[in-house]
Motif scaffolding. Structure first.
Motif, PDB file in Angstrom:
ATOM      1  N   ILE A 118      -7.186  -0.579  -6.174  1.00 41.81           N
ATOM      2  CA  ILE A 118      -5.865  -0.685  -5.550  1.00 41.81           C
ATOM      3  C   ILE A 118      -5.616  -2.115  -5.088  1.00 41.81           C
ATOM      4  O   ILE A 118      -4.535  -2.676  -5.290  1.00 41.81           O
ATOM      5  N   ALA A 119      -6.641  -2.716  -4.480  1.00 43.63           N
ATOM      6  CA  ALA A 119      -6.527  -4.105  -4.020  1.00 43.63           C
ATOM      7  C   ALA A 119      -6.222  -5.041  -5.185  1.00 43.63           C
ATOM      8  O   ALA A 119      -5.377  -5.941  -5.074  1.00 43.63           O
ATOM      9  N   ALA A 120      -6.894  -4.827  -6.318  1.00 48.89           N
ATOM     10  CA  ALA A 120      -6.652  -5.671  -7.488  1.00 48.89           C
ATOM     11  C   ALA A 120      -5.240  -5.463  -8.024  1.00 48.89           C
ATOM     12  O   ALA A 120      -4.591  -6.400  -8.496  1.00 48.89           O
ATOM     13  N   PHE A 121      -4.744  -4.231  -7.946  1.00 49.67           N
ATOM     14  CA  PHE A 121      -3.413  -3.905  -8.465  1.00 49.67           C
ATOM     15  C   PHE A 121      -2.308  -4.559  -7.633  1.00 49.67           C
ATOM     16  O   PHE A 121      -1.318  -5.047  -8.171  1.00 49.67           O
ATOM     17  N   ILE A 122      -2.486  -4.580  -6.305  1.00 47.90           N
ATOM     18  CA  ILE A 122      -1.411  -5.085  -5.433  1.00 47.90           C
ATOM     19  C   ILE A 122      -1.674  -6.503  -4.933  1.00 47.90           C
ATOM     20  O   ILE A 122      -0.895  -7.042  -4.153  1.00 47.90           O
ATOM     21  N   GLY A 123      -2.778  -7.109  -5.379  1.00 47.31           N
ATOM     22  CA  GLY A 123      -3.036  -8.498  -5.022  1.00 47.31           C
ATOM     23  C   GLY A 123      -3.479  -8.704  -3.587  1.00 47.31           C
ATOM     24  O   GLY A 123      -3.117  -9.711  -2.966  1.00 47.31           O
ATOM     25  N   MET A 124      -4.252  -7.776  -3.060  1.00 43.62           N
ATOM     26  CA  MET A 124      -4.772  -7.878  -1.698  1.00 43.62           C
ATOM     27  C   MET A 124      -6.291  -7.679  -1.724  1.00 43.62           C
ATOM     28  O   MET A 124      -6.871  -7.350  -2.756  1.00 43.62           O
ATOM     29  N   THR A 125      -6.942  -7.889  -0.577  1.00 49.19           N
ATOM     30  CA  THR A 125      -8.383  -7.664  -0.510  1.00 49.19           C
ATOM     31  C   THR A 125      -8.673  -6.186  -0.276  1.00 49.19           C
ATOM     32  O   THR A 125      -7.837  -5.435   0.240  1.00 49.19           O
ATOM     33  N   THR A 126      -9.881  -5.784  -0.650  1.00 52.27           N
ATOM     34  CA  THR A 126     -10.290  -4.396  -0.446  1.00 52.27           C
ATOM     35  C   THR A 126     -10.278  -4.035   1.032  1.00 52.27           C
ATOM     36  O   THR A 126      -9.855  -2.932   1.415  1.00 52.27           O
ATOM     37  N   GLU A 127     -10.721  -4.966   1.876  1.00 50.95           N
ATOM     38  CA  GLU A 127     -10.753  -4.725   3.326  1.00 50.95           C
ATOM     39  C   GLU A 127      -9.356  -4.444   3.873  1.00 50.95           C
ATOM     40  O   GLU A 127      -9.156  -3.562   4.728  1.00 50.95           O
ATOM     41  N   ASN A 128      -8.362  -5.204   3.393  1.00 47.24           N
ATOM     42  CA  ASN A 128      -6.986  -4.997   3.849  1.00 47.24           C
ATOM     43  C   ASN A 128      -6.446  -3.630   3.438  1.00 47.24           C
ATOM     44  O   ASN A 128      -5.715  -2.978   4.191  1.00 47.24           O
ATOM     45  N   VAL A 129      -6.797  -3.210   2.241  1.00 47.33           N
ATOM     46  CA  VAL A 129      -6.354  -1.890   1.770  1.00 47.33           C
ATOM     47  C   VAL A 129      -6.962  -0.794   2.621  1.00 47.33           C
ATOM     48  O   VAL A 129      -6.265   0.139   3.063  1.00 47.33           O
ATOM     49  N   VAL A 181       0.841  -1.201   0.000  1.00 50.20           N
ATOM     50  CA  VAL A 181       0.000   0.000   0.000  1.00 50.20           C
ATOM     51  C   VAL A 181       0.876   1.252   0.000  1.00 50.20           C
ATOM     52  O   VAL A 181       0.620   2.214  -0.731  1.00 50.20           O
ATOM     53  N   ALA A 182       1.947   1.233   0.803  1.00 47.37           N
ATOM     54  CA  ALA A 182       2.868   2.372   0.837  1.00 47.37           C
ATOM     55  C   ALA A 182       3.530   2.563  -0.525  1.00 47.37           C
ATOM     56  O   ALA A 182       3.698   3.707  -0.987  1.00 47.37           O
ATOM     57  N   TYR A 183       3.901   1.477  -1.173  1.00 46.65           N
ATOM     58  CA  TYR A 183       4.546   1.531  -2.488  1.00 46.65           C
ATOM     59  C   TYR A 183       3.637   2.229  -3.508  1.00 46.65           C
ATOM     60  O   TYR A 183       4.099   3.079  -4.289  1.00 46.65           O
ATOM     61  N   ILE A 184       2.344   1.904  -3.495  1.00 46.42           N
ATOM     62  CA  ILE A 184       1.400   2.511  -4.430  1.00 46.42           C
ATOM     63  C   ILE A 184       1.244   4.003  -4.153  1.00 46.42           C
ATOM     64  O   ILE A 184       1.208   4.820  -5.080  1.00 46.42           O
ATOM     65  N   LEU A 185       1.171   4.365  -2.880  1.00 47.32           N
ATOM     66  CA  LEU A 185       1.040   5.788  -2.537  1.00 47.32           C
ATOM     67  C   LEU A 185       2.282   6.569  -2.958  1.00 47.32           C
ATOM     68  O   LEU A 185       2.174   7.679  -3.491  1.00 47.32           O
ATOM     69  N   VAL A 186       3.453   6.003  -2.730  1.00 49.68           N
ATOM     70  CA  VAL A 186       4.706   6.647  -3.148  1.00 49.68           C
ATOM     71  C   VAL A 186       4.751   6.752  -4.667  1.00 49.68           C
ATOM     72  O   VAL A 186       5.167   7.776  -5.234  1.00 49.68           O
ATOM     73  N   TYR A 187       4.297   5.707  -5.353  1.00 49.75           N
ATOM     74  CA  TYR A 187       4.282   5.698  -6.815  1.00 49.75           C
ATOM     75  C   TYR A 187       3.421   6.837  -7.368  1.00 49.75           C
ATOM     76  O   TYR A 187       3.847   7.599  -8.244  1.00 49.75           O
ATOM     77  N   PHE A 188       2.217   6.989  -6.834  1.00 52.93           N
ATOM     78  CA  PHE A 188       1.339   8.063  -7.307  1.00 52.93           C
ATOM     79  C   PHE A 188       1.903   9.432  -6.944  1.00 52.93           C
ATOM     80  O   PHE A 188       1.830  10.369  -7.743  1.00 52.93           O
ATOM     81  N   SER A 189       2.475   9.543  -5.750  1.00 50.60           N
ATOM     82  CA  SER A 189       2.996  10.828  -5.296  1.00 50.60           C
ATOM     83  C   SER A 189       4.227  11.260  -6.073  1.00 50.60           C
ATOM     84  O   SER A 189       4.312  12.413  -6.522  1.00 50.60           O
ATOM     85  N   GLU A 190       5.178  10.357  -6.259  1.00 45.80           N
ATOM     86  CA  GLU A 190       6.484  10.743  -6.814  1.00 45.80           C
ATOM     87  C   GLU A 190       6.612  10.515  -8.315  1.00 45.80           C
ATOM     88  O   GLU A 190       7.357  11.236  -8.974  1.00 45.80           O
ATOM     89  N   THR A 191       5.894   9.549  -8.851  1.00 46.19           N
ATOM     90  CA  THR A 191       6.020   9.242 -10.279  1.00 46.19           C
ATOM     91  C   THR A 191       4.912   9.860 -11.116  1.00 46.19           C
ATOM     92  O   THR A 191       5.172  10.406 -12.193  1.00 46.19           O
ATOM     93  N   ILE A 192       3.684   9.782 -10.634  1.00 48.79           N
ATOM     94  CA  ILE A 192       2.546  10.260 -11.419  1.00 48.79           C
ATOM     95  C   ILE A 192       2.277  11.747 -11.204  1.00 48.79           C
ATOM     96  O   ILE A 192       2.289  12.542 -12.140  1.00 48.79           O
ATOM     97  N   TYR A 193       2.049  12.151  -9.944  1.00 48.13           N
ATOM     98  CA  TYR A 193       1.620  13.525  -9.677  1.00 48.13           C
ATOM     99  C   TYR A 193       2.747  14.449  -9.220  1.00 48.13           C
ATOM    100  O   TYR A 193       2.628  15.664  -9.312  1.00 48.13           O
ATOM    101  N   ARG A 194       3.815  13.887  -8.690  1.00 46.09           N
ATOM    102  CA  ARG A 194       4.969  14.654  -8.225  1.00 46.09           C
ATOM    103  C   ARG A 194       4.575  15.727  -7.208  1.00 46.09           C
ATOM    104  O   ARG A 194       5.056  16.862  -7.256  1.00 46.09           O
TER     105      ARG A 194
END
Length: 296
Positions: A250-261, A224-237
């Motif tokens: 997000i859950a589908a992207f990182i292979g986790m359940t929605t509840e866990n996210v 989850v942290a990796y995805i947030l860093v990715y959007f912050s630093e790579t996509i939106y800066r």
């Protein structure tokens, strides 16, 4: 003397005075005009002529315009893609690209490429944000998030007849489209261009592979942290942004359940790492979020 409908068109455009241009000059605005009567260049141009111009003046202007029309650059010349991808093409090839490309606008949520559809076009993003995904029953398997100047069709365009994935706009998106016949012809004639295409295909594949490996080697909090860093630093800066994906996506992207996210985002908020305002995320402790991403 030169008399025609084109002369009338040109003369009508000469009747615009723009202060503070001093007399005896007049500023003319025009768009390039070809002999078939269709506009072919949307660039705004300026020309100063004597205040009292004759038919000869207009005739010479018209001759100048028509002589220059094939050397005028389109916005492809200014685009970052020229350096990134089309740097190996000649001016003549670039003009062909300019004359044959089509820009298409897609609002948020609209399908750009449908899985299973036949491949006819070569597509790259000019602006916006999209997701590449495969449909598995009612579930989506997100392959990648693509940003401007990514070539969203490169994964299948030269190897398959049909797309094996879909592309949907996450934000309002503009893509440039070229026919595959044009690109194939250029590949056969221009070795440097072909090498550039191969390089870009390799970069697209490498980015997807590395992204999936980076996600798979992390535990839940790290993903989850990796995805947030990715959007912050790579996509939106920037540290404040609207998440373009739902919690389910997000859950589908990182292979986790929605509840866990959802639970992990709440934990990050309690830990003072982020603030959450609906879809808006504010990263209040970027260094700590990066550390969770690296060690999680």
């Amino acid at each position: 003397m030169f008399h025609s409908d084109k002369l009338s068109f040109l003369a009508s455009l000469l009747a615009i005075r723009v202060p503070p241009v001093p007399a005896p000059t007049i500023t003319m605005f025009f768009i390039m005009y070809d002999f078939s009567g269709n506009t072919f260049n949307c660039s705004l141009c300026f020309l100063n002529l004597p205040d009292k111009y004759s038919d000869d003046d207009i005739y010479h202007v018209f001759v100048f315009l028509t002589s220059k029309r094939n050397t005028m650059i389109c916005d492809c010349e200014q685009c970052d893609l020229k350096k990134l991808f089309f740097g190996a093409v000649s001016n003549e090839e670039l003009q062909t690209i300019c004359s044959q490309k089509e820009e298409r606008n897609y609002p948020k949520g609209e399908v750009i490429i449908k899985e299973g559809s036949e491949i006819h076009d070569f597509i790259y993003m000019k602006s916006g944000l999209v997701k590449l995904f495969r449909q598995s029953g009612d579930e989506e398997q997100i392959i990648a998030i693509a940003k401007p100047y990514d070539f969203v069709s490169l994964l299948s365009v030269f190897s398959e007849k049909y797309y094996h994935y879909s592309v949907t706009a996450l934000e309002d998106t503009t893509v440039c489209v070229l026919s595959m016949s044009l690109i194939s012809g250029m590949l056969q004639k221009n070795c440097a261009f072909a090498c550039n295409v191969i390089t870009q295909m390799s970069k697209v594949s490498d980015a997807i592979i590395m992204n999936m490996l980076n996600i798979c080697e992390r535990h839940l909090r790290g993903r989850v942290a990796y995805i947030l860093v990715y959007f912050s630093e790579t996509i939106y800066r920037q540290t404040v942004f609207d998440l373009p994906l739902s919690r389910k996506e997000i859950a589908a992207f990182i292979g986790m359940t929605t509840e866990n996210v959802i639970r992990t985002l709440s934990e990050f908020r309690k830990d003072g790492i982020i603030n959450i305002y609906g879809k808006r995320i504010e990263i209040t402790n970027p260094e700590r979020l990066r550390k969770v991403s690296m060690l999680g």
